[in-house]
Enzyme design. Structure first.
Site, PDB file in Angstrom:
ATOM      1  N   SER A 104     -40.384 -26.483  62.759  1.00 20.32           N
ATOM      2  CA  SER A 104     -39.753 -25.797  63.871  1.00 20.32           C
ATOM      3  C   SER A 104     -39.199 -24.444  63.405  1.00 20.32           C
ATOM      4  O   SER A 104     -39.971 -23.607  62.926  1.00 20.32           O
ATOM      5  CB  SER A 104     -38.664 -26.694  64.477  1.00 20.32           C
ATOM      6  OG  SER A 104     -38.253 -26.223  65.737  1.00 20.32           O
ATOM      7  N   HIS A 153     -42.499 -33.123  69.307  1.00 18.66           N
ATOM      8  CA  HIS A 153     -42.119 -31.929  68.547  1.00 18.66           C
ATOM      9  C   HIS A 153     -42.326 -32.195  67.063  1.00 18.66           C
ATOM     10  O   HIS A 153     -41.591 -32.962  66.449  1.00 18.66           O
ATOM     11  CB  HIS A 153     -40.658 -31.590  68.830  1.00 18.66           C
ATOM     12  CG  HIS A 153     -40.184 -30.342  68.142  1.00 18.66           C
ATOM     13  ND1 HIS A 153     -40.939 -29.196  68.086  1.00 18.66           N
ATOM     14  CD2 HIS A 153     -39.025 -30.069  67.481  1.00 18.66           C
ATOM     15  CE1 HIS A 153     -40.267 -28.262  67.424  1.00 18.66           C
ATOM     16  NE2 HIS A 153     -39.114 -28.774  67.048  1.00 18.66           N
ATOM     17  N   ASP A 175     -46.463 -30.382  72.142  1.00 22.59           N
ATOM     18  CA  ASP A 175     -45.130 -30.069  71.610  1.00 22.59           C
ATOM     19  C   ASP A 175     -44.332 -29.311  72.669  1.00 22.59           C
ATOM     20  O   ASP A 175     -44.725 -28.222  73.089  1.00 22.59           O
ATOM     21  CB  ASP A 175     -45.275 -29.223  70.343  1.00 22.59           C
ATOM     22  CG  ASP A 175     -43.969 -29.078  69.572  1.00 22.59           C
ATOM     23  OD1 ASP A 175     -42.900 -28.959  70.214  1.00 22.59           O
ATOM     24  OD2 ASP A 175     -44.009 -29.075  68.329  1.00 22.59           O
TER      25      ASP A 175
END
Length: 480
Positions: free
Chosen positions: A198, A447, A419
């Site tokens: 991320s 995610h 995602d």
């Protein structure tokens, strides 16, 4: 629909301060010892484990003054259990997420890598144990605030300035990148082996831009495109959550859903719940499930397919007067502890995002984006960064938006088509910006792909990190 600080954070990704050449490498060491203050997923202290070591590393507060005031970074290490290749450094995302507690909790998920690597992570500057950004004690007041209330956003920004003013100019991705190279040197590594997730993909990509010859084996999972504007970021990410909600609703209906007989009915049920708690919050012990907390709980559950059954149960229960499930998911997402205190996530994220971005959208622009996102996905209308950063006491910089790792070793970029938080299109864009990226596509939901349960993604990533063999061009992994 109300725009809260918590809702806006779900629309925040990243983007750092201090344009300068990379500082000269400095070699120092870390005094490792058994960790004594780790916190578990239930926010309770974790018993000491000799296999998990903690340490501190002093770095400059201001890299323009390398011999000046220092701050300490908190590090964690799990030593390799087999024939050691070196160190593998993790950043699990945020911005504002800590790595010390996270790696200690998640180390078994990386057991295949831990046979050959010392697994290492850290709390970035401004986060948790590393010179944390604080913004006063009453975060509940701010996290339930309406971002249309300019006075509230201004009050939050000014309070952060008063509490953490000396630190605020020196957080952000640029400075964290220089810290990352200090960590590499302190670990005794000639090159950095790195696994970023991320926001960690942005940090890793910018490290590769600043230190291309120091790039070892790099994996960037759930990739971010740091070049997007405020408006683009909000719209693209809200679209990602809309897709994730539709996938949840379809799956729920297929299995016999308590929230409705078809996908439109499921959406209508969630909207009805939000409307209900907006006018009359649900009592949960001495607290309340408010609109903000219900919305945040719903969106937090969309991060992982494994949480979908909990989301269905929690929404159904809230409609019957039991809001504990949604409130618990919201608390976990925002780092709220049972005693009402918070981790630094909800303060660090603003400090890092506002300094990582020159954009300071006007109230009119924020309202316009809010209206656009409401039309796209009513459950998550989002004004994003706008209001708080407009009043932030420190100027932002776009330096860390400029990604070009030409001359680095190959970098594996992983993007998931389902995602919600880092939509798939960003993976392709980051791969192109890097110039040295190799894209792996995951067809499933959630995610982050490596921890999704996909044996295919794990095999490709592990093979690369353990042997150096790159995934085949245009690798595509089916949904788990």
């Amino acid at each position: 629909m109300k725009k809260t600080l918590a809702t806006a954070l779900l629309g925040v990704i990243t983007l750092s301060a201090c344009a300068a050449e990379p500082p000269k490498p400095v070699r120092s060491t870390v005094a490792w010892a058994t960790c004594t203050d780790l916190i578990g997923p239930d926010t309770k202290p974790v018993p000491a484990d000799p296999s998990v070591e903690c340490g501190k590393l002093a770095v400059p507060l201001d890299y323009a003054k390398p011999d000046g005031e220092k701050i300490e970074l908190a590090l964690v290490r799990v030593k390799a259990t087999g024939d050691r290749l070196g160190s593998l450094v993790f950043n699990f995302g945020g911005p504002g997420g800590g790595g010390v507690d996270t790696l200690a909790m998640a180390r078994r998920a990386f057991a295949s890598l831990g046979t050959r690597y010392d697994l290492v992570s850290f709390d970035p500057r401004g986060v948790d144990r590393s010179a944390p950004v604080t913004c006063g004690g009453d975060l509940d007041k701010y996290l339930n605030a309406d971002l249309n209330d300019d006075a509230m956003a201004k009050d939050f920004a000014e309070t952060c300035g008063k509490k953490s003013g000396k630190l605020l100019p020196h957080v952000g991705t640029v400075n964290a990148t220089h810290d990352l190279d200090r960590i590499r040197a302190a670990l005794g590594e000639e090159t950095l082996n790195y696994f970023g997730m991320s926001y960690g993909t942005h940090l890793g990509a910018f490290y590769a831009t600043k230190y291309p010859k120091k790039v070892g084996r790099f994996v960037l999972d759930a990739a971010i495109d740091p070049t997007v504007t405020f408006e683009e970021r909000a719209l693209i990410q809200v679209g990602g959550f809309k897709h994730a909600f539709e996938a949840f609703a379809k799956d729920c209906v297929a299995q016999g859903c308590d929230l409705g007989a078809n996908e439109a009915a499921v959406l209508g049920t969630v909207q009805r719940l939000l409307k209900t708690v907006d006018s009359k919050p649900v009592k949960v012990g001495g607290r309340e499930l408010t609109y903000t907390m219900a919305q945040t709980g719903v969106l937090a559950a969309l991060y992982a397919k494994a949480a979908w059954p909990v989301l269905e149960q929690s929404v159904a229960a809230a409609l019957k007067g039991d809001g504990s499930g949604l409130l618990s998911m919201a608390d976990m997402y925002m780092g709220r502890r049972p005693d009402g205190s918070y981790t630094t996530l909800m303060t660090s994220v603003w400090a890092i995002n506002c300094v990582d971005n020159v954009e300071r959208p006007s109230a009119a622009v924020v309202d316009q984006v809010e209206e656009q996102t409401r039309k796209l996905f009513p459950v998550m209308a989002s004004g994003g960064l706008g209001s708080v950063c407009r009043h932030w006491p420190v100027a932002g910089s776009d330096e860390a938006k400029k990604i070009d790792a030409s001359g680095s070793a190959p970098i594996v970029v992983v993007g998931g088509k389902g995602d919600p938080a880092t939509p798939y299109e960003w993976a392709g864009k980051l791969t192109a910006q890097l110039k040295t990226g190799v894209l792996v596509t995951y067809e499933g939901e959630g995610h982050g792909a490596y921890l999704s349960g996909s044996a295919c993604v794990m095999r490709l990533v592990d093979t690369y990190l353990l042997t150096g063999k790159l995934p085949p061009t245009n690798s595509d992994c089916p949904a788990a």
